[in-house]
Design a protein around this motif. Structure first.
Motif, PDB file in Angstrom:
ATOM      1  N   LYS A   1       0.955  -1.024   0.033  1.00  0.00           N
ATOM      2  CA  LYS A   1       0.657  -0.041  -0.228  1.00  0.00           C
ATOM      3  C   LYS A   1       1.007   1.271   0.024  1.00  0.00           C
ATOM      4  O   LYS A   1       1.977   0.930   0.412  1.00  0.00           O
TER       5      LYS A   1
ATOM      6  N   GLU B   1       1.095   3.865   2.359  1.00  0.00           N
ATOM      7  CA  GLU B   1       1.709   4.174   3.549  1.00  0.00           C
ATOM      8  C   GLU B   1       2.202   3.377   3.349  1.00  0.00           C
ATOM      9  O   GLU B   1       3.636   3.504   4.247  1.00  0.00           O
ATOM     10  N   ASP B   2       2.493   2.343   3.726  1.00  0.00           N
ATOM     11  CA  ASP B   2       3.670   1.229   3.497  1.00  0.00           C
ATOM     12  C   ASP B   2       4.916   1.261   3.222  1.00  0.00           C
ATOM     13  O   ASP B   2       5.643   1.292   3.086  1.00  0.00           O
TER      14      ASP B   2
ATOM     15  N   GLU C   1       2.010   2.986  15.762  1.00  0.00           N
ATOM     16  CA  GLU C   1       0.683   2.980  15.286  1.00  0.00           C
ATOM     17  C   GLU C   1      -0.088   1.217  14.904  1.00  0.00           C
ATOM     18  O   GLU C   1      -0.955   1.399  14.731  1.00  0.00           O
TER      19      GLU C   1
ATOM     20  N   ALA D   1       5.544   4.647   1.571  1.00  0.00           N
ATOM     21  CA  ALA D   1       6.474   5.546   2.073  1.00  0.00           C
ATOM     22  C   ALA D   1       6.773   5.415   3.758  1.00  0.00           C
ATOM     23  O   ALA D   1       8.114   5.553   3.648  1.00  0.00           O
ATOM     24  N   TRP D   2       6.404   4.353   4.541  1.00  0.00           N
ATOM     25  CA  TRP D   2       7.650   3.940   5.549  1.00  0.00           C
ATOM     26  C   TRP D   2       8.495   2.867   5.022  1.00  0.00           C
ATOM     27  O   TRP D   2       8.975   3.175   5.645  1.00  0.00           O
TER      28      TRP D   2
ATOM     29  N   ARG E   1       6.304   3.656  12.783  1.00  0.00           N
ATOM     30  CA  ARG E   1       4.789   2.769  12.815  1.00  0.00           C
ATOM     31  C   ARG E   1       4.651   1.549  14.288  1.00  0.00           C
ATOM     32  O   ARG E   1       3.393   1.202  14.142  1.00  0.00           O
TER      33      ARG E   1
END
Length: 92
Positions: free
Chosen positions: A2, A4-5, A77, A7-8, A74
């Motif tokens: 995904k 957002e994943d 969250e 980017a992390w 991470r």
């Protein structure tokens, strides 16, 4: 993966690279310490993949930091944050 994943993973890779460079080690040297190929390690640094929990503990130990330092926001969250904390205790 995904967005957002991705980017992390990219931010994680940048932290990993910074830690490796602070130790004045090459990707190949750190990969050998971890028992993985340089290509696998490189994928972690560029954010194309992320290491499993066992490698996270070993990476933290080699880089002289905590797992939380490596995974940063991470951990806060992630509902698995308690597992990371326990793993960190098990991998001094």
């Amino acid at each position: 993966m995904k967005p957002e994943d991705r980017a992390w993973a990219k931010a994680f890779g940048e932290r990993l690279k910074r830690g490796r460079e602070n130790l004045e080690r090459t990707q190949e040297q750190l990969a050998a310490d971890l028992g993985v190929s340089r290509i696998v390690y490189r994928r972690w640094e560029v954010g194309a993949a992320i290491p499993n929990s066992l490698h996270l503990g070993t990476l933290a130990r080699l880089l002289g930091c905590s797992i939380a330092d490596l995974v940063e926001e991470r951990v806060m969250e992630d509902p698995l944050a308690e597992i990371f904390k326990e793993l960190e205790k098990a991998c001094p």
